[in-house]
Design a protein around this motif. Structure first.
Motif, PDB file in Angstrom:
ATOM      1  N   LEU A 150      26.076  64.572  44.795  1.00 35.39           N
ATOM      2  CA  LEU A 150      25.116  65.041  45.782  1.00 35.39           C
ATOM      3  C   LEU A 150      25.443  66.452  46.253  1.00 35.39           C
ATOM      4  CD1 LEU A 150      24.685  61.800  47.922  1.00 35.39           C
ATOM      5  CD2 LEU A 150      22.961  62.848  46.448  1.00 35.39           C
ATOM      6  N   GLU A 151      26.716  66.729  46.463  1.00 32.07           N
ATOM      7  CA  GLU A 151      27.119  68.060  46.913  1.00 32.07           C
ATOM      8  C   GLU A 151      26.850  69.107  45.852  1.00 32.07           C
ATOM      9  OE1 GLU A 151      30.748  66.916  50.017  1.00 32.07           O
ATOM     10  OE2 GLU A 151      31.200  67.423  47.927  1.00 32.07           O
ATOM     11  N   ASN A 152      26.934  68.708  44.586  1.00 33.58           N
ATOM     12  CA  ASN A 152      26.687  69.649  43.467  1.00 33.58           C
ATOM     13  C   ASN A 152      25.245  69.600  42.960  1.00 33.58           C
ATOM     14  OD1 ASN A 152      29.413  70.570  43.337  1.00 33.58           O
ATOM     15  ND2 ASN A 152      29.982  68.665  42.293  1.00 33.58           N
ATOM     16  N   HIS A 153      24.384  68.869  43.685  1.00 29.12           N
ATOM     17  CA  HIS A 153      22.970  68.734  43.302  1.00 29.12           C
ATOM     18  C   HIS A 153      22.819  68.232  41.867  1.00 29.12           C
ATOM     19  CE1 HIS A 153      22.199  70.948  47.001  1.00 29.12           C
ATOM     20  NE2 HIS A 153      22.988  71.943  46.562  1.00 29.12           N
ATOM     21  N   ASP A 154      23.707  67.319  41.496  1.00 25.08           N
ATOM     22  CA  ASP A 154      23.697  66.774  40.132  1.00 25.08           C
ATOM     23  C   ASP A 154      22.716  65.602  40.063  1.00 25.08           C
ATOM     24  OD1 ASP A 154      24.209  66.037  37.552  1.00 25.08           O
ATOM     25  OD2 ASP A 154      26.296  65.407  37.895  1.00 25.08           O
ATOM     26  N   ILE A 155      21.415  65.949  40.021  1.00 20.82           N
ATOM     27  CA  ILE A 155      20.372  64.922  39.991  1.00 20.82           C
ATOM     28  C   ILE A 155      20.435  64.124  38.694  1.00 20.82           C
ATOM     29  CG2 ILE A 155      17.896  64.500  40.102  1.00 20.82           C
ATOM     30  CD1 ILE A 155      19.152  65.598  42.674  1.00 20.82           C
ATOM     31  N   ASP A 156      20.669  64.839  37.606  1.00 23.13           N
ATOM     32  CA  ASP A 156      20.725  64.158  36.306  1.00 23.13           C
ATOM     33  C   ASP A 156      21.880  63.167  36.257  1.00 23.13           C
ATOM     34  OD1 ASP A 156      18.541  65.579  35.416  1.00 23.13           O
ATOM     35  OD2 ASP A 156      19.751  67.185  34.517  1.00 23.13           O
ATOM     36  N   GLY A 157      23.015  63.528  36.883  1.00 18.65           N
ATOM     37  CA  GLY A 157      24.154  62.626  36.909  1.00 18.65           C
ATOM     38  C   GLY A 157      23.859  61.358  37.694  1.00 18.65           C
ATOM     39  N   LEU A 158      23.140  61.477  38.796  1.00 20.93           N
ATOM     40  CA  LEU A 158      22.773  60.311  39.595  1.00 20.93           C
ATOM     41  C   LEU A 158      21.843  59.388  38.819  1.00 20.93           C
ATOM     42  CD1 LEU A 158      22.159  62.042  43.060  1.00 20.93           C
ATOM     43  CD2 LEU A 158      24.041  60.496  42.479  1.00 20.93           C
ATOM     44  N   VAL A 159      20.845  60.011  38.126  1.00 20.55           N
ATOM     45  CA  VAL A 159      19.880  59.211  37.343  1.00 20.55           C
ATOM     46  C   VAL A 159      20.580  58.555  36.156  1.00 20.55           C
ATOM     47  CG1 VAL A 159      17.786  59.318  35.941  1.00 20.55           C
ATOM     48  CG2 VAL A 159      17.936  60.643  38.053  1.00 20.55           C
ATOM     49  N   ALA A 160      21.472  59.310  35.501  1.00 19.31           N
ATOM     50  CA  ALA A 160      22.183  58.750  34.354  1.00 19.31           C
ATOM     51  C   ALA A 160      23.033  57.558  34.778  1.00 19.31           C
ATOM     52  CB  ALA A 160      23.065  59.837  33.713  1.00 19.31           C
ATOM     53  N   ASN A 161      23.665  57.648  35.943  1.00 18.54           N
ATOM     54  CA  ASN A 161      24.465  56.534  36.457  1.00 18.54           C
ATOM     55  C   ASN A 161      23.587  55.317  36.723  1.00 18.54           C
ATOM     56  OD1 ASN A 161      27.042  55.457  37.817  1.00 18.54           O
ATOM     57  ND2 ASN A 161      25.539  55.289  39.456  1.00 18.54           N
ATOM     58  N   ALA A 162      22.415  55.573  37.319  1.00 20.91           N
ATOM     59  CA  ALA A 162      21.488  54.459  37.590  1.00 20.91           C
ATOM     60  C   ALA A 162      21.007  53.828  36.289  1.00 20.91           C
ATOM     61  CB  ALA A 162      20.300  54.972  38.399  1.00 20.91           C
ATOM     62  N   GLN A 163      20.718  54.656  35.293  1.00 20.23           N
ATOM     63  CA  GLN A 163      20.258  54.145  34.005  1.00 20.23           C
ATOM     64  C   GLN A 163      21.352  53.312  33.324  1.00 20.23           C
ATOM     65  OE1 GLN A 163      19.160  57.223  31.238  1.00 20.23           O
ATOM     66  NE2 GLN A 163      18.098  55.836  29.857  1.00 20.23           N
ATOM     67  N   GLN A 164      22.586  53.808  33.392  1.00 20.38           N
ATOM     68  CA  GLN A 164      23.705  53.070  32.795  1.00 20.38           C
ATOM     69  C   GLN A 164      23.878  51.708  33.451  1.00 20.38           C
ATOM     70  OE1 GLN A 164      27.472  55.063  33.167  1.00 20.38           O
ATOM     71  NE2 GLN A 164      28.594  53.509  32.023  1.00 20.38           N
ATOM     72  N   GLN A 165      23.830  51.665  34.777  1.00 22.47           N
ATOM     73  CA  GLN A 165      23.982  50.398  35.481  1.00 22.47           C
ATOM     74  C   GLN A 165      22.797  49.468  35.219  1.00 22.47           C
ATOM     75  OE1 GLN A 165      26.643  49.501  36.873  1.00 22.47           O
ATOM     76  NE2 GLN A 165      27.748  51.428  37.129  1.00 22.47           N
ATOM     77  N   LEU A 166      21.628  50.079  35.083  1.00 17.73           N
ATOM     78  CA  LEU A 166      20.414  49.270  34.914  1.00 17.73           C
ATOM     79  C   LEU A 166      20.421  48.531  33.586  1.00 17.73           C
ATOM     80  CD1 LEU A 166      17.625  48.555  36.117  1.00 17.73           C
ATOM     81  CD2 LEU A 166      16.701  50.552  34.912  1.00 17.73           C
TER      82      LEU A 166
END
Length: 810
Positions: A150-166
């Motif tokens: 969040l501090e680095n504005h890593d939107i793709d990293g957040l989405v990729a993490n959600a996709q991996q968990q999903l």
């Protein structure tokens, strides 16, 4: 003129008799009152301390760059939280048998009066209750990796993490979780919470571990602060263990806890007390009967011992309100010293002429006895002034005991032995001692000087090679079996307490969590590992300020992404999330503004007692009224102690490293060096005084025997043990003070009384050697070291004492 003298004698005699009776009555009142006080205390129970660390001053935190220090209350609580815990592992080749026996053991032990709490069977709903506690505040509770993205504005990293968990087969994704946590941020927070189970695994509600072909079941008990109850627990668990192993011979029970070491130390100390007391008294009885060949001298010496120990014991209890078991061990050794004055009286009487009278005997020996008491008391003063409660008790016990023994001889003996028990001579032993003394007297000054300087050079050569080691861990009596069990438990569970730990303190819980979060972050992000795995309160509950900052980071995603085609919300929709789910998540996120989980609410509801034990509570200063709160961080392993010390010192405030063993060891070393300097100065002053009184040659022969004996003693103990410490130096002080008594008594005696004086010195040396020699048989390292040093020193001091005798022709 003769008539006038007779008239003056007649006038003074009643006065002297009145004074003697008054002193005797005063002494009798002292003994009776001490006896009454002791009986009263015995009825109430004597507060005995067993732990070797209770000999020491209160633990002080390591020096830091900060002036502010945590309340001593927190340090006491942090020590107690470990000292009252007992860890048990029940092991068996068959898992169900291990569980069955563990349940039976748990039921039995939790009914014991000493057990106040236990940690055994876990509630299967613990994880669910933790999730339920955190869920309403999930937008402020984020994993470290999430905050970084969040501090680095890593939107793709957040989405990729959600996709991996999903789409991961190993994830805990389900429809309810997806709806409430589409980014899996709360799930990441829960899975990031550190495990407190070590190598153990949760099965059937129990923490189990497999090792050496056995299944072990963990059980943790919390004991009361009452030591007597703890001791009963240790004794009872032995019986329970025997009963379990009778039913199941293949059962293994491993135990770890401070209380077991305390009980072992007490058992060793009590054995030492019995050995020293019985051995000393038996040796004294034999010596007195052989030398004086009469029951009455024996009764007088035993009476002297009894009065000295009685008043010393009572006085120490009155002054300190408690008594350490080690002080009692040294008190038992006082038996061999307290009758020195009695021996001088008896030896003088047995070699006196027909006109012997008790008062005349007392007048003859009083100057020497007074000087002996003074020098002995001086030897114990460093103990009294030491910053260690246990040493202070030993010093007071010894000074009071010797003083009362002195008063008993001077005041009570003339009354108790008014009729006398005169027997000519001191038998074969007295003749042998006289012969030994005469041989020394017949040697010329040159030969004696050569012997003295030669022994001094040998002693100094040994001193140069000495190595000091004041490690407090080497002072305790530790059971090899208990240590082996403890190490095995650590190996099986992964739990270990290496000793040093950190206390975080602040004015309130919010400030505390902020300080702890910063310190923990720095500790875990060092280039080279400083410590092994550990847990902290802030791993489970963040400061409200931090939770609000986390919420702001998440809320910014909503603000940024409202009109952006490539927003995180759009990407979630592209992953297949329903628009209603994404919108509801955004609404919940914005609605949670200002919500945060307070420390008090968390602490009241969090189910894991191991984690909550890191909280040390609050303390209020009675003078200033200021309140402090504190937490503790313990480590399983410390890789770089110096780096840890430096990191703590770099903190602005509220973080201190507590290293009890190092602090006490450093204090020991500092006091040892101060002690050596003080002894050197004192001995130099004594040397100057003796030089002016006797001349340099006689002063040399008075000073050298105890000095050489002290140096040889500390050199020999260093050769046996490999090092010397504070307690060896304290022993050396006693060697010097007692040894100089021997040479002064001999020097001050005239030719008619010299034989009796040397016989008394020999008896004193024998009883001192007997007492402290028995100390050298102790299993307690500090007692063994002390006893051996004095034994060697007193033995050498006696052998060399005739150097002070006046030379006679052959």
């Amino acid at each position: 003129m003769s008539t006038r003298n007779n008239r003056m004698t007649a006038i003074n005699k009643p006065k002297g008799l009145f004074t003697a009776r008054l002193l005797f009555i005063s002494w009798l009142l002292l003994i009776v009152s001490s006896l009454i006080l002791l009986v009263t205390q015995l009825q109430q129970g004597i507060p005995l301390k067993m732990d070797i660390l209770e000999l020491l001053p209160q633990v002080e935190q390591a020096e830091t760059s900060k002036r502010q220090k945590p309340s001593q209350v927190f340090i006491d609580r942090s020590v107690k939280s470990v000292a009252n815990n007992v860890v048990l592992l029940v092991g068996h080749a068959d898992q169900q048998t291990a569980l069955s026996q563990a349940r039976q053991l748990h039921q039995t032990l939790t009914e014991h009066a000493a057990v106040t709490d236990s940690f055994f069977q876990l509630n299967q709903g613990n994880f669910q209750s933790i999730a339920k506690l955190y869920f309403p505040y999930r937008f402020g509770l984020l994993a470290d990796k999430t905050v970084s993205k969040l501090e680095n504005h890593d939107i793709d990293g957040l989405v990729a993490n959600a996709q991996q968990q999903l789409y991961s087969l190993l994830s805990a994704a389900n429809s309810k979780l997806i709806q409430n946590d589409p980014l899996f941020l709360f799930y990441d927070f829960l899975t990031q919470l550190p495990s407190v189970n070590g190598k153990l695994k949760l099965e059937e509600g129990y923490l189990l571990a497999k090792a050496d072909g056995q299944t072990y079941v963990l059980m943790t008990l919390v004991l009361t602060d009452e030591y007597k109850q703890q001791l009963h627990f240790v004794n009872d668990i032995k019986q329970v263990e025997q009963q379990l192993q009778t039913k199941s011979p293949d059962l293994t029970l491993l135990k770890a806890g401070v209380v077991f070491h305390k009980a072992y130390g007490e058992q060793s100390a009590k054995a030492d007390i019995s050995l020293i007391s019985i051995g000393s008294v038996a040796g004294i009885i034999l010596l007195v009967l052989v030398l004086f060949r009469s029951i009455k001298p024996l009764l007088l010496t035993l009476f002297t011992i009894a009065t000295g120990v009685l008043v010393a014991f009572t006085a120490t209890l009155l002054i300190f309100g408690e008594l350490h078991i080690i002080a009692l061990v040294f008190g038992a050794s006082l038996i061999g010293i307290s009758i020195d004055y009695a021996f001088h009286y008896l030896a003088k009487q047995y070699t006196a002429s027909d006109d012997w009278h008790p008062a005349k005997c007392i007048r003859a020996i009083l100057p020497g006895l007074g000087l002996g008491l003074f020098t002995s008391a001086v030897g114990y003063i460093p103990m009294v002034t030491a910053p260690f409660p246990g040493l202070q008790q030993m010093g007071v016990f010894s000074i009071v005991g010797l003083t009362v023994a002195f008063i008993t001889v001077v005041v009570a003996y003339p009354v108790l032995s008014a009729k006398g028990f005169y027997r000519p001579g001191l038998g074969v032993l007295g003749k042998w001692l006289s012969s030994y003394l005469i041989k020394w007297q017949q040697q010329n000054t040159g030969l004696k000087t050569t012997i003295t300087l030669g022994l001094l050079l040998i002693a100094l050569a040994g001193i140069i090679q000495l190595t000091a080691d004041d490690d407090v861990k080497k002072l305790q009596a530790l059971s090899a079996q208990l240590l082996q069990e403890q190490q095995k438990i650590q190996s099986i569970t992964g739990f270990a307490d290496v000793g040093p730990y950190v206390i975080i303190f602040a004015d309130n819980a919010e400030q505390l969590l902020l300080r702890e979060q910063l310190f923990v972050k720095q500790l875990r992000q060092t280039g080279q590992p400083v410590v092994g795995e550990f847990i902290a309160l802030s791993d489970y509950i963040s400061a409200i300020t931090t939770q609000q900052q986390h919420h702001q980071l998440l809320a910014r995603l909503v603000e940024i992404g409202e009109n952006a085609a490539d927003s995180i919300w759009q990407k979630l929709t592209d992953l297949g999330y329903q628009t209603s789910v994404v919108e509801q998540y955004q609404q919940d996120l914005l609605a949670a503004k200002g919500q945060a989980l307070s420390f008090n609410d968390w602490f009241a509801a969090f189910p894991n007692q191991w984690v909550k034990a890191l909280w040390l509570g609050e303390s209020q200063d009675q003078l200033s009224g200021n309140k402090q709160v504190a937490s503790v961080i313990r480590f399983n392993h410390i890789m770089d102690y110096q780096a840890l010390t430096n990191l703590v010192a770099e903190q602005q405030a509220g973080v201190v490293l507590i290293d009890q063993a190092k602090t006490v060891s450093t204090t020991f070393a500092s006091y040892r060096m101060q002690l050596v300097k003080l002894v050197a100065i004192a001995y130099l002053l004594i040397a100057v005084f003796l030089w002016f009184r006797y001349g340099w040659k006689d002063a040399l022969f008075i000073l050298m025997p105890p000095l050489i004996a002290a140096l040889l003693a500390i050199t020999s103990i260093a050769q046996v043990v490999g090092y010397y410490n504070l307690f060896n130096c304290l022993a050396i002080i006693l060697v010097l003070s007692i040894g100089i008594d021997y040479t002064l008594f001999i020097k001050e005696s005239d030719s008619h009384s010299l034989s009796a004086t040397f016989t008394a010195v020999a008896l004193s040396a024998c009883t001192t050697l007997l007492s402290f020699g028995l100390l050298a048989l102790s299993d307690i390292p500090v007692v063994f070291s002390f006893g051996l040093t004095i034994s060697v020193g007193i033995g050498c001091a006696f052998i060399l004492a005739p150097l002070a005798a006046k030379q006679i022709s052959k």
